[in-house]
Design an enzyme around this catalytic site. Structure first.
Site, PDB file in Angstrom:
ATOM      1  NE  ARG A  90      -3.511   2.430   2.556  1.00 47.70           N
ATOM      2  CZ  ARG A  90      -4.550   2.604   3.366  1.00 47.70           C
ATOM      3  NH1 ARG A  90      -4.883   1.648   4.214  1.00 47.70           N
ATOM      4  NH2 ARG A  90      -5.252   3.710   3.334  1.00 47.70           N
ATOM      5  CG  ASN A 144     -11.047  -1.287  -1.112  1.00 46.16           C
ATOM      6  OD1 ASN A 144     -12.181  -1.222  -1.551  1.00 46.16           O
ATOM      7  ND2 ASN A 144     -10.680  -0.710   0.032  1.00 46.16           N
ATOM      8  CB  CYS A 164     -18.285   0.048  -0.179  1.00 44.60           C
ATOM      9  SG  CYS A 164     -17.274   1.526   0.102  1.00 44.60           S
ATOM     10  CG  HIS A 194     -13.804   3.412  -3.157  1.00 43.24           C
ATOM     11  ND1 HIS A 194     -12.542   3.003  -2.779  1.00 43.24           N
ATOM     12  CD2 HIS A 194     -14.620   2.987  -2.158  1.00 43.24           C
ATOM     13  CE1 HIS A 194     -12.593   2.355  -1.634  1.00 43.24           C
ATOM     14  NE2 HIS A 194     -13.858   2.336  -1.242  1.00 43.24           N
ATOM     15  CE1 TYR A 241     -11.344   5.746  -1.240  1.00 37.44           C
ATOM     16  CE2 TYR A 241     -13.541   5.703  -0.291  1.00 37.44           C
ATOM     17  CZ  TYR A 241     -12.223   5.279  -0.284  1.00 37.44           C
ATOM     18  OH  TYR A 241     -11.785   4.392   0.671  1.00 37.44           O
TER      19      TYR A 241
END
Length: 418
Positions: A90, A144, A164, A194, A241
């Site tokens: 990440r 995700n 989500c 998102h 987002y």
């Protein structure tokens, strides 16, 4: 009823356990299995989970294992919350795109594509093993990028829905602002995972969104980190987002000067794991709220209850096949909208015509997701390049070319074709 959590060693898991324990009448789980390759984490989270169940009087049994096949054997539902490559991957997703002036984020842009390439093959392998063990089991994906992962699962014929926490988080926030029970608030929530907008907020049959913005617009805009005049001009409340799209360059400048979210999460995870090691701890710690995933447990329990026993909320926001719901998208696109969920699956509720401003961006990102899934399933530099070129936050061939090489270089150990 047996449920399995793949990625049970996640620091999220106590949030999920708390939800299972408090909502045991909605979803009477008799056996909950946490599976994860990280034995050190299971050794902390397993005992904590059992203590939480005991404190809240849940009679169910919690077990842990690194054996995935044993974990999913006989499971009625399998929840996916894994992170291939961990926080280290990440951190890379959030870092290397910035060299091109592009957002570095784990679900959006080049970083989001990298996560999809790492994740889709692993999830499909897990799903195949679930199907062999129990063809009737439901798969609930919280991993995700949910939209792309769910689309991969559905393309392969798996019984799957994506989940989500954005919608339930906004519902809870709006309910608090309006001083009503969350069950009284119904959202017209439309978009892709998102990439969603609240186009109406209903209470007792009335759309109170204009009133909500008039009375509490400053608070809502501050949470989204977007200007209030943008929300009032658009007449909707976008998910947070959307800031990556509506304020892209501002976000890039911030990311270049502030600690990454990945670094913050890694710090929190270290602290959380230290707390989980305390044998006296028998509830989720307050710090967990800062980790993200608020209300994830309530959404997961509600969805599992509907899928397994026609219980829980009548209408839920899920990620599922479009099938004509949004006529400007292909039927096999995965959209995030309210749906009627039963043991037969999810049927999207009718959606009002979507403003072209939002529909155009949704169509663009859907095209990117098509190409991203092809790259995840079949590999190859050219497929990665095409997906990056199609993304609305990239779109220039020089950037796409450089980002393709960077993506492959940073993820080679997770890409069998590289």
């Amino acid at each position: 009823m047996k449920l399995t959590v793949v990625g049970g060693g996640s620091t999220y898991t106590p949030e999920l356990i708390d939800g299972f324990a408090r909502l045991r009448d909605v979803l009477p789980v008799t056996e909950l299995v946490l599976t994860d390759p990280a034995t050190d984490r299971l050794d902390l989270i397993g005992p904590l989970s059992r203590r939480v169940f005991a404190r809240l009087g849940h009679p169910g049994r919690i077990t842990t294992t690194t054996d995935l096949d044993a974990a999913v054997d006989g499971a009625d539902a399998v929840l996916l919350q894994l992170r291939v490559g961990g926080q280290a991957a990440r951190l890379q997703d959030e870092t290397w795109p910035l060299a091109c002036g592009c957002v570095g984020q784990e679900t959006t842009g080049a970083g989001g594509l990298a996560k999809a390439l790492r994740t889709v093959p692993v999830v499909l392998d897990i799903a195949d093993r679930v199907r062999r063990a129990n063809p009737d089991a439901w798969i609930i994906d919280f991993t995700n990028p949910v939209g792309i992962v769910t689309r991969a699962l559905l393309r392969e014929g798996h019984k799957a829905l994506g989940l989500c926490n954005v919608a339930i988080g906004l519902q809870r926030k709006f309910a608090a602002l309006l001083e009503v029970d969350p069950s009284e608030v119904r959202l017209d929530h439309v978009g892709l995972n998102h990439l969603t907008w609240e186009t109406a907020v209903h209470v007792d049959g009335e759309d109170v969104l204009p009133r909500l913005l008039a009375a509490h617009g400053d608070s809502i805009a501050a949470d989204l980190r977007l200007p209030l005049h943008l929300l009032t001009t658009l007449g909707v409340i976008p998910s947070y987002y959307l800031r990556y799209f509506y304020a892209h360059d501002e976000v890039v400048r911030e990311m270049r000067t502030k600690p990454s979210r990945a670094a913050e999460v890694a710090r929190m995870e270290k602290e959380l794991l230290a707390l989980y090691a305390d044998p006296a701890l028998d509830e989720k710690p307050a710090l967990l709220a800062e980790r993200g995933g608020a209300y994830y447990s309530e959404a997961a329990v509600d969805l599992a209850a509907a899928l397994l026993r026609d219980a829980g909320s009548r209408h839920q926001v899920v990620n599922t096949l479009n099938n004509g719901t949004l006529p400007f998208l292909p039927d096999d696109a995965v959209i995030e909208v309210p749906a009627a969920v039963t043991t037969k699956g999810a049927v999207p509720l009718p959606v009002a015509p979507v403003n072209p401003l939002f529909a155009g961006l949704m169509a663009n990102v859907t095209a990117y997701e098509d190409l991203a899934l092809e790259a995840a399933l079949h590999g190859g530099r050219d497929r990665v390049f095409r997906a990056l070129l199609a993304h609305p936050l990239i779109g220039q061939y020089e950037y796409a070319d450089r980002l393709t090489d960077d993506l492959i270089a940073h993820n080679r150990e997770h890409l069998t074709w590289a």
